[in-house]
Design a protein around this motif. Structure first.
Motif, PDB file in Angstrom:
ATOM      1  N   THR A  88      -8.344 -14.627   4.200  1.00 43.08           N
ATOM      2  CA  THR A  88      -8.121 -13.764   5.430  1.00 43.08           C
ATOM      3  C   THR A  88      -7.273 -12.287   5.177  1.00 43.08           C
ATOM      4  O   THR A  88      -6.157 -12.556   4.514  1.00 43.08           O
ATOM      5  CB  THR A  88      -7.801 -14.166   6.649  1.00 43.08           C
ATOM      6  N   TYR A  89      -7.728 -11.191   5.504  1.00 43.32           N
ATOM      7  CA  TYR A  89      -6.664 -10.102   5.085  1.00 43.32           C
ATOM      8  C   TYR A  89      -6.209  -9.585   6.268  1.00 43.32           C
ATOM      9  O   TYR A  89      -6.695  -9.444   7.535  1.00 43.32           O
ATOM     10  CB  TYR A  89      -7.725  -8.793   4.607  1.00 43.32           C
ATOM     11  N   ILE A  90      -4.825  -9.309   6.301  1.00 46.29           N
ATOM     12  CA  ILE A  90      -4.106  -8.780   7.297  1.00 46.29           C
ATOM     13  C   ILE A  90      -3.047  -7.677   6.607  1.00 46.29           C
ATOM     14  O   ILE A  90      -2.778  -7.533   5.635  1.00 46.29           O
ATOM     15  CB  ILE A  90      -3.140 -10.030   7.904  1.00 46.29           C
ATOM     16  N   LEU A  91      -2.752  -6.936   7.651  1.00 45.28           N
ATOM     17  CA  LEU A  91      -1.654  -5.763   7.282  1.00 45.28           C
ATOM     18  C   LEU A  91      -0.421  -6.097   7.907  1.00 45.28           C
ATOM     19  O   LEU A  91      -0.319  -6.701   9.171  1.00 45.28           O
ATOM     20  CB  LEU A  91      -2.190  -4.558   7.647  1.00 45.28           C
TER      21      LEU A  91
ATOM     22  N   ALA B 264      -6.053   3.998   0.895  1.00 46.74           N
ATOM     23  CA  ALA B 264      -5.330   2.919  -0.136  1.00 46.74           C
ATOM     24  C   ALA B 264      -5.871   1.465   0.014  1.00 46.74           C
ATOM     25  O   ALA B 264      -6.036   0.822  -0.904  1.00 46.74           O
ATOM     26  CB  ALA B 264      -3.764   2.781   0.515  1.00 46.74           C
ATOM     27  N   LEU B 265      -6.502   1.106   1.109  1.00 50.14           N
ATOM     28  CA  LEU B 265      -7.354  -0.177   1.299  1.00 50.14           C
ATOM     29  C   LEU B 265      -8.552  -0.370   0.358  1.00 50.14           C
ATOM     30  O   LEU B 265      -8.524  -0.978  -0.299  1.00 50.14           O
ATOM     31  CB  LEU B 265      -7.729  -0.365   2.563  1.00 50.14           C
ATOM     32  N   ILE B 266      -9.230   1.103   0.221  1.00 48.56           N
ATOM     33  CA  ILE B 266     -10.467   0.969  -0.537  1.00 48.56           C
ATOM     34  C   ILE B 266     -10.194   0.844  -2.062  1.00 48.56           C
ATOM     35  O   ILE B 266     -10.685   0.154  -2.927  1.00 48.56           O
ATOM     36  CB  ILE B 266     -11.382   2.304  -0.207  1.00 48.56           C
TER      37      ILE B 266
ATOM     38  N   ALA C 167       3.041  -0.209   4.862  1.00 43.68           N
ATOM     39  CA  ALA C 167       2.074  -0.882   4.744  1.00 43.68           C
ATOM     40  C   ALA C 167       1.968  -1.766   3.793  1.00 43.68           C
ATOM     41  O   ALA C 167       1.887  -1.350   2.633  1.00 43.68           O
ATOM     42  CB  ALA C 167       0.726  -0.006   5.046  1.00 43.68           C
ATOM     43  N   THR C 168       1.531  -2.944   4.110  1.00 41.60           N
ATOM     44  CA  THR C 168       1.400  -3.969   3.269  1.00 41.60           C
ATOM     45  C   THR C 168       0.398  -4.711   3.604  1.00 41.60           C
ATOM     46  O   THR C 168      -0.152  -5.452   4.447  1.00 41.60           O
ATOM     47  CB  THR C 168       2.743  -5.182   3.059  1.00 41.60           C
TER      48      THR C 168
ATOM     49  N   LEU D 151       0.958  -1.464  -0.053  1.00 43.39           N
ATOM     50  CA  LEU D 151       0.000  -0.014   0.012  1.00 43.39           C
ATOM     51  C   LEU D 151       0.836   1.254   0.175  1.00 43.39           C
ATOM     52  O   LEU D 151       0.599   2.074  -0.760  1.00 43.39           O
ATOM     53  CB  LEU D 151      -0.685   0.110   1.251  1.00 43.39           C
ATOM     54  N   TYR D 152       1.982   1.211   0.799  1.00 42.03           N
ATOM     55  CA  TYR D 152       2.974   2.294   0.827  1.00 42.03           C
ATOM     56  C   TYR D 152       4.121   1.739   1.413  1.00 42.03           C
ATOM     57  O   TYR D 152       4.405   0.691   1.785  1.00 42.03           O
ATOM     58  CB  TYR D 152       2.404   3.403   1.906  1.00 42.03           C
TER      59      TYR D 152
END
Length: 264
Positions: free
Chosen positions: A26-29, A42-44, A18-19, A10-11
Motif C-alpha cells: 500500500t502506498y501512503i504519503l 515527483a510521484l510519477i 512530502a514522503t 519526494l521533497y
C-alpha cells in the motif's frame, strides 16, 4: 503494488515536505506540502501514479506540510488523516477525512498500521509517524519538525528499520546567519527544529537499538548544507565507535526532487 516496502522522500525542506512510503503493498504519503502538480510529478518520477496513493497522513498544520492538500484532494479524492488542529485549517477538501489523536493507531484496510506520536513542535497537534507492516514486522518512522527529542519519542521509533530524521540547522550557521533574533530563538529554542549535532546524538540511540538506515531531512536552505549535515552526522558517530557502511547507512533528503530512499 507488490514487492518490498520502501521509503522515498519526494521533497524535504522549509519549502515543502512530502514522503512516499510503501508498506504491505500500500502506498501512503506523509505530508503533501508542494503543489498538486509538483506532487504528481515527483510521484510519477518515483514510479507511482497519484491515483495509487491510499492515504495522506499529515504531521502538522504548517504550510510546507499541507500546502498541496486541498488541490490534491479535489483531484484525486485521497483519504486524509490528521489531528483536529491540523484539519481545522484545511478547507475545500473533496476526500474522506479522518481525525486522529496525537497518540493514535490506525489500521489501513489490507495495508499497514500507522502510529502517531506527539512532537513538541511550536504548533498544536503536531505528530510524527511510524508505519508498520503487520506481516513482515518491518517499520519506517518519519520524524521531522521535532522541536526536541524526548525519551517518549525515542521509545516510539525504537528499532525502526528506517528513520527519516530531522537535521535542520547547523548551530554556527544559524547563529551567524541573516535570520532575525526571534526567529533564531524559535528554531533552536526546543519547540522548533533540531540541529545537526542533535540529530547525530539521537541517531546513536537508534543505532544502539537496531536501526541501521537513516535519511536526514528538512534541512534549512539558509542555515545548513547537505555536506555539513552528513559530515556532522558521520563525525559524531565515528567518535562514538560506529562505522558508516558497516553499522549504519545515511542519505540526505533533497529539497526539490525525489531522493533515493531505502528498500526494506
Amino acid at each position: 503494488m507488490t514487492g518490498p516496502d520502501r521509503i522515498v522522500p519526494l521533497y524535504s525542506s522549509s519549502s515543502g515536505n512530502a514522503t512516499l512510503i510503501k508498506s504491505r503493498g500500500t502506498y501512503i504519503l506523509v505530508d503533501c506540502g508542494m503543489s498538486c502538480k509538483m506532487m504528481s510529478k515527483a510521484l510519477i518520477e518515483s514510479g507511482v501514479y497519484p491515483e495509487d496513493i491510499s492515504a495522506i497522513f499529515l504531521t502538522h498544520r504548517h504550510s510546507d506540510h499541507i500546502g498541496g492538500v486541498p488541490v490534491f484532494s479535489r483531484k484525486y479524492h485521497t483519504p486524509i488523516y490528521g489531528t483536529r488542529a491540523t484539519l481545522a485549517v484545511l478547507d475545500g477538501l473533496s476526500s474522506p477525512v479522518t481525525e486522529i489523536s496525537e497518540s493514535d493507531i490506525i489500521q489501513i484496510e489490507n495495508g499497514p498500521e500507522v502510529r502517531a506520536f506527539p512532537t513538541p513542535h511550536d504548533v498544536a497537534g503536531s505528530v510524527c509517524y511510524r508505519i508498520i507492516n503487520p506481516e513482515s514486522g518491518s517499520s519506517i518512522a518519519v520524524m521531522t519538525d521535532l522541536g526536541r527529542v524526548n525519551d517518549g519519542m525515542k521509545g516510539f521509533a525504537r528499532a525502526s528499520d528506517v528513520i527519516l530524521l530531522e537535521s535542520n540547522y547547523d548551530p554556527n550557521m544559524l547563529k551567524n546567519g541573516p535570520y532575525p533574533w526571534p526567529l533564531k530563538q524559535r528554531i533552536s529554542g526546543g519547540n522548533g527544529h533540531i540541529s545537526n549535532p542533535e540529530s547525530a546524538e539521537t541517531a546513536e540511540f537508534f543505532i544502539n537499538n537496531g536501526t541501521k538506515k537513516f535519511i536526514l531531512g528538512h534541512l534549512s536552505p539558509h542555515n545548513n548544507t547537505p555536506a555539513l549535515a552528513k559530515e556532522t552526522f558521520i563525525n559524531y558517530l565515528t567518535g562514538r565507535g560506529f562505522t558508516e557502511g558497516v553499522d549504519y547507512e545515511v542519505r540526505i533528503a533533497k529539497k526539490d526532487c525525489p531522493t533515493e530512499g531505502f528498500v526494506i
